[in-house]
Design a protein around this motif. Sequence first.
Motif, PDB file in Angstrom:
ATOM      1  N   TRP A   1       2.459  -1.764  -3.281  1.00 39.10           N
ATOM      2  CA  TRP A   1       1.407  -1.022  -4.011  1.00 39.10           C
ATOM      3  C   TRP A   1       1.766  -0.863  -5.479  1.00 39.10           C
ATOM      4  CZ3 TRP A   1       2.436   3.510  -6.550  1.00 39.10           C
ATOM      5  CH2 TRP A   1       3.568   4.241  -6.156  1.00 39.10           C
ATOM      6  N   LEU A   2       3.068  -0.650  -5.741  1.00 43.23           N
ATOM      7  CA  LEU A   2       3.512  -0.481  -7.123  1.00 43.23           C
ATOM      8  C   LEU A   2       3.411  -1.813  -7.861  1.00 43.23           C
ATOM      9  CD1 LEU A   2       4.711   1.524  -9.112  1.00 43.23           C
ATOM     10  CD2 LEU A   2       6.969   0.999  -8.226  1.00 43.23           C
TER      11      LEU A   2
ATOM     12  N   PHE B   1      -2.469  -0.057   4.269  1.00 43.22           N
ATOM     13  CA  PHE B   1      -1.698   1.033   3.665  1.00 43.22           C
ATOM     14  C   PHE B   1      -0.233   0.955   4.088  1.00 43.22           C
ATOM     15  CE2 PHE B   1       0.088   5.316   4.047  1.00 43.22           C
ATOM     16  CZ  PHE B   1      -0.091   5.804   2.769  1.00 43.22           C
ATOM     17  N   LEU B   2      -0.010   0.707   5.369  1.00 46.31           N
ATOM     18  CA  LEU B   2       1.367   0.588   5.860  1.00 46.31           C
ATOM     19  C   LEU B   2       2.077  -0.597   5.205  1.00 46.31           C
ATOM     20  CD1 LEU B   2       0.824   1.278   9.654  1.00 46.31           C
ATOM     21  CD2 LEU B   2       1.943   2.765   8.002  1.00 46.31           C
TER      22      LEU B   2
ATOM     23  N   ALA C   1      -0.182  -2.331  -8.698  1.00 47.93           N
ATOM     24  CA  ALA C   1      -0.596  -1.432  -9.779  1.00 47.93           C
ATOM     25  C   ALA C   1      -0.102  -1.948 -11.130  1.00 47.93           C
ATOM     26  CB  ALA C   1      -0.075  -0.022  -9.518  1.00 47.93           C
ATOM     27  N   LEU C   2       1.157  -2.375 -11.186  1.00 47.54           N
ATOM     28  CA  LEU C   2       1.711  -2.897 -12.442  1.00 47.54           C
ATOM     29  C   LEU C   2       1.016  -4.194 -12.839  1.00 47.54           C
ATOM     30  CD1 LEU C   2       5.517  -2.210 -11.911  1.00 47.54           C
ATOM     31  CD2 LEU C   2       4.050  -1.162 -13.636  1.00 47.54           C
TER      32      LEU C   2
ATOM     33  N   GLU D   1       1.597  -1.814   2.349  1.00 47.57           N
ATOM     34  CA  GLU D   1       1.834  -1.635   0.910  1.00 47.57           C
ATOM     35  C   GLU D   1       3.189  -1.025   0.596  1.00 47.57           C
ATOM     36  OE1 GLU D   1      -2.711  -1.260  -0.811  1.00 47.57           O
ATOM     37  OE2 GLU D   1      -1.657   0.535  -0.170  1.00 47.57           O
ATOM     38  N   ASP D   2       3.884  -0.565   1.624  1.00 54.36           N
ATOM     39  CA  ASP D   2       5.225  -0.046   1.385  1.00 54.36           C
ATOM     40  C   ASP D   2       6.301  -1.114   1.511  1.00 54.36           C
ATOM     41  OD1 ASP D   2       4.850   2.616   0.686  1.00 54.36           O
ATOM     42  OD2 ASP D   2       4.451   3.171   2.754  1.00 54.36           O
TER      43      ASP D   2
END
Lengths: 233, 220
Positions: free
Chosen positions: A58-59, A19-20, A62-63, A22-23
């Motif tokens: 993460w974006l 999670f960390l 997602a894209l 992913e930024d």
Amino acid sequence: MAGQSDSHLLSFSAPEVEFLAEDELVEIIPNLRMDALNMICGDFGPFFPQIATKVPLWLAVALKKRGKCSFRPPEWMSVERLTQVLEAERESPREFQPLPFHYVEISKLLIDNGHEDIPDIYMVRSLIEDIRDVRFHKVETGLETISGRTHAVKLKNLSAMEVNIVRPFMVRALQAFYKLDSPEMIQQPEATVNRRPRVIDRGPRVSLQIRPFSLYYVSMLLSDYCHFNFISI
Amino acid sequence: MDSITPSGGRRSEDSATRGEVTDVDLLKRAWCNEKAAPEILHFEAALVQRAKEQIQLLEETVEEFTADRSDDLLVSLYQMDLDRSLFLLRSYLRIRIQKIEKYMLHISKTSLWDRLSEQEQRFAKKCIDIMEKHLEQSVLSRLPYGYQSMLKQSISSEEDDMVPEPQLDTFVFCKTKNDVGAFQLDDTGEEIVDLVADDLYVLRYNSIKGLVEAGRVDLV
């Protein structure tokens, strides 16, 4: 005993580390037109087809999953650079090569989601695996040198996932050594018997008479045995 | 949404040097520090408040988007951003609650109490009451006189020796933000470490406590 009770509070799970990661920003090449996104975690875009832009991982994922972009793998993820890193890792047994703090997670997410965007993907993947193995082996050999005199450890360039894997063991090992090395433990046994140990978390309160003796000898043995420190300091 | 300028006093200086730092970044730092530190840290009241406001604002925007039947893609992306921020905020609050539950008696008797938010203080008080009642009814009332305290092993103990305390001399992994220079690890001055910017160290929490509180090192 007390180290154990704290362990669930003090550790990150692998998904949390991911999670960390992913930024972290990565470069993508969008294939659609979209206005800028004003998000809580920052402003990104606007997006134009074929024009590279930076977005959080993460974006990007997602894209990508929706077929709206392709990844542009970071520079360090090329076969050439990774081969250099691997060689350097093998040549210097006490140092870690500089890689992004989240290199394990970033490379995994990019490889899992962007098969066609990464040139020589199989080579890249196996190189990264080799690098991880070599580095982890170094961490393991490094652990052997921890001793009662290790008050601080410097781990230059160790990555987030590597930290997370070694954390529970390392913290408890250092803690054990620290305890055994502390003057309270090494003082004369007669004096120690009268001391009530600090009660942490309802630990067992038995065998007060025996423990100081045995710990005393163990700590003597250990500090004789290993007297060189882990990675500088 | 406007760009966000963090107003948290001591943190604003390093946000200036690092360029754009969003509240999410700050919250992430607070979360990591809280997760890695053995004791409870100061509640980031202003930061949590700002995060809450932004989350609420985005929730409204997402609702509007959904009502407008605008681009599905856009809605789903904003929704993901929202979910991530919510997770971060919840996880931060949750880890604090876990610590409070674990060390409530210790916290309530020390200056750590001031580090809690109002809601957390209320929670801790209730928690202590309930725990006291439970222990009283199930065990303590049946023990012989002199052993009935929740805080002491027996009436002869001089201090409260049955209160779980966080272990402050545990080791933590930390990353330096900028050069700290030669840093003394203990009181005697025998152990000195040169802390260089952006390096990773494993140090005793007790010795770097001040640096964590001043925001000069990050726990990882």
